[in-house]
Every structure is written in C-alpha cells, then in structure tokens.
Design a protein around this motif. Structure first.
Motif, PDB file in Angstrom:
ATOM      1  N   SER A   1       0.838  -1.207   0.000  1.00 25.29           N
ATOM      2  CA  SER A   1       0.000   0.000   0.000  1.00 25.29           C
ATOM      3  C   SER A   1       0.865   1.246   0.000  1.00 25.29           C
ATOM      4  CB  SER A   1      -0.929   0.005   1.215  1.00 25.29           C
ATOM      5  OG  SER A   1      -2.018  -0.883   1.041  1.00 25.29           O
ATOM      6  N   TYR A   2       1.909   1.258   0.840  1.00 23.36           N
ATOM      7  CA  TYR A   2       2.784   2.426   0.897  1.00 23.36           C
ATOM      8  C   TYR A   2       3.519   2.645  -0.419  1.00 23.36           C
ATOM      9  CZ  TYR A   2       2.316   3.325   5.913  1.00 23.36           C
ATOM     10  OH  TYR A   2       1.838   3.669   7.144  1.00 23.36           O
TER      11      TYR A   2
ATOM     12  N   GLY B   1       2.505   1.687  -3.450  1.00 24.76           N
ATOM     13  CA  GLY B   1       1.647   1.782  -4.626  1.00 24.76           C
ATOM     14  C   GLY B   1       1.623   0.532  -5.473  1.00 24.76           C
ATOM     15  N   ASN B   2       1.865  -0.640  -4.854  1.00 25.71           N
ATOM     16  CA  ASN B   2       1.897  -1.887  -5.612  1.00 25.71           C
ATOM     17  C   ASN B   2       0.615  -2.701  -5.462  1.00 25.71           C
ATOM     18  OD1 ASN B   2       4.507  -1.461  -6.642  1.00 25.71           O
ATOM     19  ND2 ASN B   2       5.426  -2.195  -4.737  1.00 25.71           N
ATOM     20  N   ILE B   3      -0.494  -2.006  -5.378  1.00 20.43           N
ATOM     21  CA  ILE B   3      -1.805  -2.637  -5.392  1.00 20.43           C
ATOM     22  C   ILE B   3      -2.734  -1.733  -6.192  1.00 20.43           C
ATOM     23  CG2 ILE B   3      -2.373  -1.603  -3.133  1.00 20.43           C
ATOM     24  CD1 ILE B   3      -4.242  -4.015  -2.653  1.00 20.43           C
ATOM     25  N   SER B   4      -3.518  -2.313  -7.074  1.00 20.75           N
ATOM     26  CA  SER B   4      -4.440  -1.528  -7.896  1.00 20.75           C
ATOM     27  C   SER B   4      -5.606  -1.055  -7.040  1.00 20.75           C
ATOM     28  CB  SER B   4      -4.967  -2.374  -9.062  1.00 20.75           C
ATOM     29  OG  SER B   4      -3.905  -2.857  -9.846  1.00 20.75           O
ATOM     30  N   ASP B   5      -5.974   0.213  -7.187  1.00 22.57           N
ATOM     31  CA  ASP B   5      -7.148   0.675  -6.451  1.00 22.57           C
ATOM     32  C   ASP B   5      -8.411   0.319  -7.234  1.00 22.57           C
ATOM     33  OD1 ASP B   5      -7.513   2.584  -8.461  1.00 22.57           O
ATOM     34  OD2 ASP B   5      -6.507   4.158  -7.317  1.00 22.57           O
ATOM     35  N   PHE B   6      -9.549   0.799  -6.768  1.00 22.43           N
ATOM     36  CA  PHE B   6     -10.823   0.391  -7.361  1.00 22.43           C
ATOM     37  C   PHE B   6     -10.938   0.787  -8.830  1.00 22.43           C
ATOM     38  CE2 PHE B   6     -11.908   0.548  -2.817  1.00 22.43           C
ATOM     39  CZ  PHE B   6     -12.459  -0.714  -2.671  1.00 22.43           C
ATOM     40  N   LYS B   7     -10.316   1.899  -9.201  1.00 19.38           N
ATOM     41  CA  LYS B   7     -10.469   2.405 -10.563  1.00 19.38           C
ATOM     42  C   LYS B   7      -9.285   2.064 -11.468  1.00 19.38           C
ATOM     43  CE  LYS B   7     -13.397   6.257  -9.099  1.00 19.38           C
ATOM     44  NZ  LYS B   7     -13.580   7.730  -9.079  1.00 19.38           N
ATOM     45  N   ASP B   8      -8.268   1.453 -10.895  1.00 25.92           N
ATOM     46  CA  ASP B   8      -7.056   1.139 -11.661  1.00 25.92           C
ATOM     47  C   ASP B   8      -7.189  -0.248 -12.289  1.00 25.92           C
ATOM     48  OD1 ASP B   8      -4.556   0.743 -12.689  1.00 25.92           O
ATOM     49  OD2 ASP B   8      -3.474   1.073 -10.809  1.00 25.92           O
ATOM     50  N   PRO B   9      -7.216  -0.358 -13.612  1.00 27.40           N
ATOM     51  CA  PRO B   9      -7.376  -1.671 -14.253  1.00 27.40           C
ATOM     52  C   PRO B   9      -6.065  -2.433 -14.419  1.00 27.40           C
ATOM     53  CG  PRO B   9      -7.347   0.028 -15.932  1.00 27.40           C
ATOM     54  CD  PRO B   9      -7.226   0.741 -14.599  1.00 27.40           C
ATOM     55  N   ASP B  10      -4.949  -1.805 -14.112  1.00 28.68           N
ATOM     56  CA  ASP B  10      -3.648  -2.412 -14.393  1.00 28.68           C
ATOM     57  C   ASP B  10      -3.276  -3.478 -13.367  1.00 28.68           C
ATOM     58  OD1 ASP B  10      -3.360  -0.771 -16.591  1.00 28.68           O
ATOM     59  OD2 ASP B  10      -2.278   0.783 -15.480  1.00 28.68           O
TER      60      ASP B  10
ATOM     61  N   GLY C   1      -7.261  -9.767  -3.147  1.00 29.83           N
ATOM     62  CA  GLY C   1      -7.673  -8.451  -2.671  1.00 29.83           C
ATOM     63  C   GLY C   1      -6.883  -8.011  -1.456  1.00 29.83           C
ATOM     64  N   SER C   2      -7.453  -7.095  -0.688  1.00 32.07           N
ATOM     65  CA  SER C   2      -6.735  -6.516   0.447  1.00 32.07           C
ATOM     66  C   SER C   2      -6.537  -7.516   1.570  1.00 32.07           C
ATOM     67  CB  SER C   2      -7.493  -5.288   0.960  1.00 32.07           C
ATOM     68  OG  SER C   2      -8.821  -5.637   1.307  1.00 32.07           O
ATOM     69  N   HIS C   3      -7.394  -8.554   1.657  1.00 29.63           N
ATOM     70  CA  HIS C   3      -7.211  -9.561   2.702  1.00 29.63           C
ATOM     71  C   HIS C   3      -6.116 -10.554   2.344  1.00 29.63           C
ATOM     72  CE1 HIS C   3     -10.481  -9.107   5.817  1.00 29.63           C
ATOM     73  NE2 HIS C   3     -10.653  -8.072   5.011  1.00 29.63           N
TER      74      HIS C   3
ATOM     75  N   TYR D   1       0.213  -9.662  -7.025  1.00 30.83           N
ATOM     76  CA  TYR D   1      -0.841  -9.428  -8.016  1.00 30.83           C
ATOM     77  C   TYR D   1      -2.087  -9.051  -7.203  1.00 30.83           C
ATOM     78  CZ  TYR D   1       2.309 -12.461 -10.739  1.00 30.83           C
ATOM     79  OH  TYR D   1       3.398 -13.040 -11.353  1.00 30.83           O
ATOM     80  N   LEU D   2      -2.241  -7.777  -6.889  1.00 28.56           N
ATOM     81  CA  LEU D   2      -3.220  -7.357  -5.892  1.00 28.56           C
ATOM     82  C   LEU D   2      -4.120  -6.234  -6.409  1.00 28.56           C
ATOM     83  CD1 LEU D   2      -0.664  -7.193  -2.936  1.00 28.56           C
ATOM     84  CD2 LEU D   2      -2.357  -9.015  -3.314  1.00 28.56           C
ATOM     85  N   LYS D   3      -5.380  -6.245  -5.939  1.00 23.55           N
ATOM     86  CA  LYS D   3      -6.338  -5.182  -6.278  1.00 23.55           C
ATOM     87  C   LYS D   3      -7.326  -5.045  -5.133  1.00 23.55           C
ATOM     88  CE  LYS D   3      -9.652  -3.668  -9.858  1.00 23.55           C
ATOM     89  NZ  LYS D   3      -9.000  -2.342 -10.059  1.00 23.55           N
ATOM     90  N   PHE D   4      -7.617  -3.807  -4.751  1.00 23.36           N
ATOM     91  CA  PHE D   4      -8.565  -3.563  -3.659  1.00 23.36           C
ATOM     92  C   PHE D   4      -9.897  -4.263  -3.907  1.00 23.36           C
ATOM     93  CE2 PHE D   4      -6.558   0.797  -2.526  1.00 23.36           C
ATOM     94  CZ  PHE D   4      -5.675   0.171  -1.656  1.00 23.36           C
ATOM     95  N   GLY D   5     -10.386  -4.932  -2.867  1.00 26.47           N
ATOM     96  CA  GLY D   5     -11.728  -5.505  -2.907  1.00 26.47           C
ATOM     97  C   GLY D   5     -11.927  -6.581  -3.945  1.00 26.47           C
TER      98      GLY D   5
END
Length: 746
Positions: free
Chosen positions: A505-506, A508-517, A537-539, A561-565
């Motif tokens: 998270s610090y 920036g190696n996780i895609s947020d909700f709007k980031d498709p990458d 996801g975040s868990h 290989y991570l993405k929020f939610g």
C-alpha cells in the motif's frame, strides 16, 4: 390565507402578486412538518423520511420563482444590462442567509469532535467540516462510499449536510444560469422585442427546466443499479427534484377545481409525505422514481392552496393548508434550517458519548427538545441579525429558498423601524452584528488552521515496528506459544495503527478500485529461484508483511498481483459494500492468465471469507473454479484462512476507534462465533483440490471463546477488518512452520 400587509401603496407594489412568489404560510408549516419527520426518522427509526425531498422541491419552487421574476422585471429598458446580470448581490445575499447558522454549527461540531470523539476520527470529521463549509459534502460522501475507511461515515456528525451541499450547488448554478439567460434575452430583445414578453420568457424557461429535469431523472433511475450509494448523494441525480418545484413556479395550473376535490388532494398528499418513510426504503430508492411520491405530494400541496392565494383569502384554502398555516407548524418551519443543522450532530455525539447505536424514546424526546432550543437560539441570535440588510429594519415575511434559508426576491420589502427604537438601538445592533461576524470569521480561521494542522500531524506519523523486542511484544506468539506478556502499553497506538499498512500500500503496488492495471512487484529475495505469488484483494495483501520477511530469511521471491476488494473469484456480480464492481471480474480474468503464464512455484491467496457480511465463514463456491484452474496448470495453492472480521452484538467494530475511546482487548474484541469454529472450512475441499494446501493461523488471533483486539501487546487491526502489519509480522514464525510442511524450501 395570510397575505402581505397592505397599509401603504409602496408596500402594495413591493409585495408580489404572482402566486409563485406570494407569501405562503402554509408552506412554512409544510416545512415544519418535513423537518419533524426528518428528525424523528433519524432518531428513532434509522430511515429516510422523505422530508429532505420536500425541502428540495420547496427550494426549487421559491428559488426558481424568484429568479424568474428577476429576469422578467429586468427586461425593462430602465434596468441596465450590468444590473440585470450582476450576480454579486444575489450571491452575497445567499451567503448571508445560509452561512451564519452553518458556520455556527460547524464550529460547535469541531469543538465537540475534540471533546467527545476519539483521535482516530478527528481527521475524517475535520475533512467533512471543510467539505460542508465549502458545500461539497455530498461529493465527499459519494466518492468515499466505496472506500474501506468509509465504514464510519454512517456515524459522521455531518453526514446530513449532503443535502445542504446539493442545494447550495443548485442555488449557485441556477443564479448564474438565470442571470446569463436574462442577459441574453435582454440583448436579443433589441432585435426581437417579442422575446422580452413574460409569456415568452416563461415558455423558454419551462422548456429548459423540463429538458434538464428529464435528463436528471433518467440519470437518477439509470444509476440506481450501477452505484446507488453514489447516486444517493449525486447532485446530477438530485437536480430534478428542485426543478420539479421550479416548473410549478413557472407554470401553475389554473384549473377550476372544486374546494372538496382540492381538500382530498391535500389530504392524500400530506398522508403520503407523512407515511412514505415507512413503506419506501429511501436509501435504496431515492432519488429514483419512488422519490416522485414526496415530490409530487409536495407539488400537490403547493397547488391545492394556490387558488386561495390568488384570491387573497383563506376561505377557499383546503383544510390541510389552513392547518399547515397555523401558528406552531409555521413557527417550526421558521426554525427548520437551524433545526436540520442541529438535530443530527447532537444525536451522533450523544450516541458516541453513550457508546450506543440507538436512542430510547425518552432520550429522543430530550434530543429533539434540545435541538429545537438550539435552533431557536441560532435563528434569533445568529441568523436574523446577520440576515438583515441593515440594522433597525425588519423584513416582510419571505419564504426560505432551501426549505431552510430565506429565498431571494428581486427586492426585499422593508418596513421602516419605529422611531422609538432610536439611534442607540441601531448602534447596538450594528455593534452586535459586527462582533458576531468577527467571532464567526475568527472561529472559521482558527478551526480551519487547526484542522489542517491536525491532518498534517497525522499524515506525518511514521510507524516503524520492524525491530520490536519479541520478548516485550510477542503478538500472536502469546496465543500460539503461550509466551509471557509483560505489562506495557500496546503498539502501535490507536492513532498510529491507522498508518500500519502493508508495504504494498505504501509503495503503490496494489491496484485501487479504478485502476485496471496489474502491478507486479517483487519482495523477499529478488535473486531467489523459488517464487510465491501473492494474489487477490486486500485480505491477501496484508500477508506481504510476513511473506516479505520470510522470503528474505529463507531466500524465496514474493511477487504480488493485488487489487482492492478483489479476491480471486469467478463471481460475475462482484460488489463492494453493495456497489457493483464489474472491473474486478475483468481484472481477475487477466490476472489468472498472467499467473498461469508466469507459473510461480505456489500461489498464496485467501481460501475462506465471511458468508454473510462479517460472519458465517465458508469457502465461497466462486473460489473453486480458480483452484481448479490452478490444479490444471500444476500450480500449488497456499489457501490462507481469512481473519475474523471484528463484530459484536451491535454490529461491526472499528477496533482502533474502540481502543481510542478507552476500550481494551476484551471490550473491543470479537466473541468467537460457532460459525468461526476450530475447523478450517478449507480442509473440506482438499480431497477434490489436492493442489490446495490450507494455511490456518486462527490460533494466533483467537482463543476458544474470544478474538481480542490486542494480542501480545500488539494492536491486531488497523481498521474495521484488516490485520495490522505489525501483528502480521508476529504471525511469521507460525506461517513459516505451516509453509515448510508443504514446501521445505519456504
């Protein structure tokens, strides 16, 4: 019907004859009924009453009617173009009528936040103070409705001000649009004189309102299944409601309807307004088609009394309208703006002080009584003095443009003060208003600087617990190994733990909700030949804090290989907090292709999840096709059991806030549900999916009966349901032991 006084010819000329701008005490009373419904439903029922929709409709009726009158009158050759289109007078008047009470409440909320709420909530509340003061609170809530941190927004002391922001935005845009339109008509009428005719202007305005309202209504309906949480606060989706009232101000039906029928219409309309909160789930339905119920009912009440207003008598007015025009509803309507501002913060601060989710009947009555008292004091000593155009004058009755603040008319009728008041009274009033204005301005500056200073302080907090002494801070080892726990203060502290996030998270190696990458990063030992892919996801994400540590110790790479939610799942209808999340399904499909192509030595991901929100642990059926695809590709899966989502009999627990409020490991902990048993649900699928290797670390965060909020002097959670990075690192020894049972190299 009470009409404007007519003791002088001057006042007869200043009081409008148009029923759309004529003074209607029954609508003051309707506003009083609406605010009563809003307060009662908030305090006792936890539902949306439809009262806000009444306010929005009344806002449009009076505000658009006032601006239409301005446009028509300023077409006179005696009015210059500059005077016709100058927005400063109206914007200043609007600010003078809206801001004093709002600022007063915001200043008190700021003080109460420091006194009543824990420090963990100061930043969020401070940001909402700023958002409310600048009239973008609705957008603040809308854009945070998908954020993990937004779970506390339901208890925000300023959440109710979203409607004030919607109305403020509507007022400003409508003023600028109306004045620009008036200027264009004034210029064009020099070529086409017919354009300045009131009938032509009304026709153009009505057509424009119908068009914009239709688009807004369609948008509100269309967005409901897409993102209703955002839709509820969206100004675009709400605009049709005040425009519906505005359309009635432009064109009031002149039908000759018997008084009996108008009585029936008024009775039915008021009944719908009073009852719709019980049979319409407004949060799920508004501002979609069902919002037509309170909106059309409000229009019906306005219309039902319009004929009597035109005739200047109460004789023809329906019984309901006469009742609404009686003394108490009108008085309640006169303080409705301040009452709306006060009732919700008082409720939230009281519940926070009592650590309760509900108010009893007696508590609710006392809260309403206190809200009414504060509303009257605010109106009497803050609103009225700062609204007066000059001291020593009083205004002929005016309607409040937002169902709360007085509407703008072209010219406010002003009555000369009685000479007995004299110069000393006027001087005293000038002194009072000056002092009050200075106090509010200074208060705003101090509050604003304080909020920004606190935000900067929190932003600058650095949490570094990588070198904790394990003998003093054993964390999960206190439960797993039974090691002794010295008596020291837990770490990170309640405020600091909010920043105790995973490394991904610090960085920036996780895609947020709007980031498709897909952001693939490398942790552990980058030079190692063995690779574990952390995916989901975040868990899944928070396990990087332990895997990175073990990778460095045992020489294996960790790729992320991570993405929020977005857990690895084939669920076609992924949602986050009820909001559809179709981007997740697309991302998972792409990530699976990437993982199969990269072919790591193992994939580390979640294998269980709560079945019903925060409880009911299971292996979701949508996970199984993912495991099957890894099996076909010959890729082992380390399926980690999900951690407990903190909750008790009252619902979800925000552990950092609970601890900041003085709670302890037990009072802020979660009783271990039978559904979160000693057996790991993942064990049941191993026979069909031999490539799945269960990882169960639940002994590290739960005893047989309790899942504490503090374990081994370490705070377990950094928010509502994510493990803190410090606590995850304390789980590393047990994670290593279980992983080595599968992969000796791990």
């Amino acid at each position: 019907m009470v009409t404007a006084p007519s003791r002088s010819s001057e006042r007869q000329r200043t009081v409008p004859a148009d029923p759309a701008s004529a003074y209607r005490t029954d609508l003051d009373g309707l506003r009083g009924i609406a605010i009563t419904l809003v307060a009662c439903f908030h305090i006792w029922f936890g539902r949306v009453s439809g009262g806000v929709d009444v306010f929005l409709t009344l806002s449009g009726y009076f505000f658009v009617g006032s601006l239409l009158k301005h446009v028509i009158v300023t077409q006179s050759p005696s009015v210059t173009l500059r005077d016709a289109i100058n927005p400063l007078t109206r914007l200043t008047r609007l600010a003078r009528r809206l801001l004093p009470a709002l600022i007063t409440v915001l200043l008190i909320v700021t003080v109460l936040t420091i006194v009543v709420l824990p420090q963990t909530r100061w930043v969020a509340t401070g940001r909402e103070v700023v958002a409310s003061a600048l009239y973008y609170q609705n957008w603040f809530l809308a854009f945070n409705s998908q954020d993990y941190a937004a779970a506390s927004s339901a208890n925000s002391p300023l959440q109710h001000l979203w409607s004030m922001s919607v109305q403020g935005q509507f007022f400003v845009v409508t003023i600028l649009t109306a004045l620009a339109f008036g200027g264009v008509i004034k210029l064009a009428s020099t070529v086409v004189p017919q354009l300045r005719r009131p009938a032509v202007i009304r026709a153009i305005v009505a057509t424009a309102i119908i068009g914009v309202a239709a688009v807004s209504f369609y948008w509100a309906h269309m967005r409901m299944p897409i993102n209703q949480q955002f839709n509820y606060y969206d100004t675009i989706a709400r605009t049709w409601e005040p425009l519906a009232g505005g359309l009635l101000a432009v064109w009031m039906p002149r039908w000759r309807v018997p008084t009996v029928l108008r009585n029936l219409v008024a009775v039915a309309a008021l009944a719908l307004i009073v009852t719709c909160g019980w049979w319409i789930v407004g949060v799920e339905s508004y501002p979609g088609p069902l919002a037509l119920v309170p909106v059309l009912a409000t229009l019906a009440i306005i219309w039902s009394g319009a004929t009597a207003t035109q005739r200047g008598t109460r004789v023809d007015m329906p019984v309901i309208n006469r009742g609404l025009a009686s003394r108490f509803p009108v008085w309640l309507g006169s303080i409705s703006y301040a009452l709306y501002l006060w009732h919700w913060p008082l409720l939230i601060f009281y519940l926070a002080w009592r650590d309760s989710n509900d108010a009893t009947f007696v508590e609710g009555v006392l809260l309403i009584a206190l809200s009414i008292a504060l509303a009257w004091l605010t109106k009497r000593y803050v609103e009225d003095p700062l609204r007066s155009s000059r001291p020593g004058t009083k205004k002929v009755g005016q309607h409040r443009a937002d169902g709360a603040a007085t509407s703008d008319s072209l010219r406010d009728p002003v009555l000369p003060t009685r000479s007995s008041r004299g110069r000393r009274a006027r001087a005293a009033m000038l002194s009072y208003t000056g002092a009050l204005t200075t106090l509010l301005v200074v208060g705003v500056l101090v509050a604003g600087v304080g909020i920004k200073a606190w935000e900067r302080h929190v932003d600058n907090i650095v949490v570094d617990t990588t070198n904790l002494d394990p003998r003093i801070y054993p964390g999960a080892r206190a439960l797993i190994e039974g090691v002794p726990v010295p008596s020291v203060d837990p770490v990170p502290k309640a405020l600091e733990v909010l920043k105790d996030l995973p490394e991904t998270s610090y960085q920036g190696n996780i895609s947020d909700f709007k980031d498709p990458d897909i952001h693939v990063a490398v942790y552990g030992d980058p030079t190692a030949t063995k690779t574990i892919a952390l995916a989901g996801g975040s868990h899944a994400e928070y396990w990087i804090s332990a895997l990175d540590l073990l990778g460095k110790q045992n020489h294996f790479r960790v790729t992320t290989y991570l993405k929020f939610g977005c857990p690895l799942s084939v669920d076609p209808n992924v949602s986050v907090d009820g909001v559809p999340y179709p981007a997740c399904r697309t991302w998972v499909e792409r990530v699976m292709d990437r993982l199969i192509a990269d072919k790591p030595d193992a994939v580390f991901t979640n294998s269980t999840r709560p079945r019903q929100g925060i409880v009911g642990e299971w292996v979701p059926p949508d996970y199984l096709p993912i495991f099957d695809r890894f099996k076909q590709a010959g890729i082992p899966v380390l399926g980690v059991r999900d951690s407990v989502w903190p909750h008790n009999g009252k619902g979800a627990i925000d552990s950092p806030t609970c601890l900041a409020e003085g709670g302890d490991a037990k009072s802020c902990g979660t009783p271990r549900d039978p559904e979160y048993g000693m057996a790991n649900p993942t064990d049941a699928i191993v026979a069909d999916y031999p490539n799945v290797h269960p990882i169960d670390l639940s002994r590290g965060w739960c005893t047989d009966t309790l899942c504490p909020a503090i374990i081994g002097n370490i705070s377990v959670y950094h928010d509502w349901h994510h493990l803190s990075a410090t606590f995850v690192r304390s789980l590393a020894p047990e994670l290593e032991r279980q992983m080595k049972l599968v992969f000796p190299w791990a």
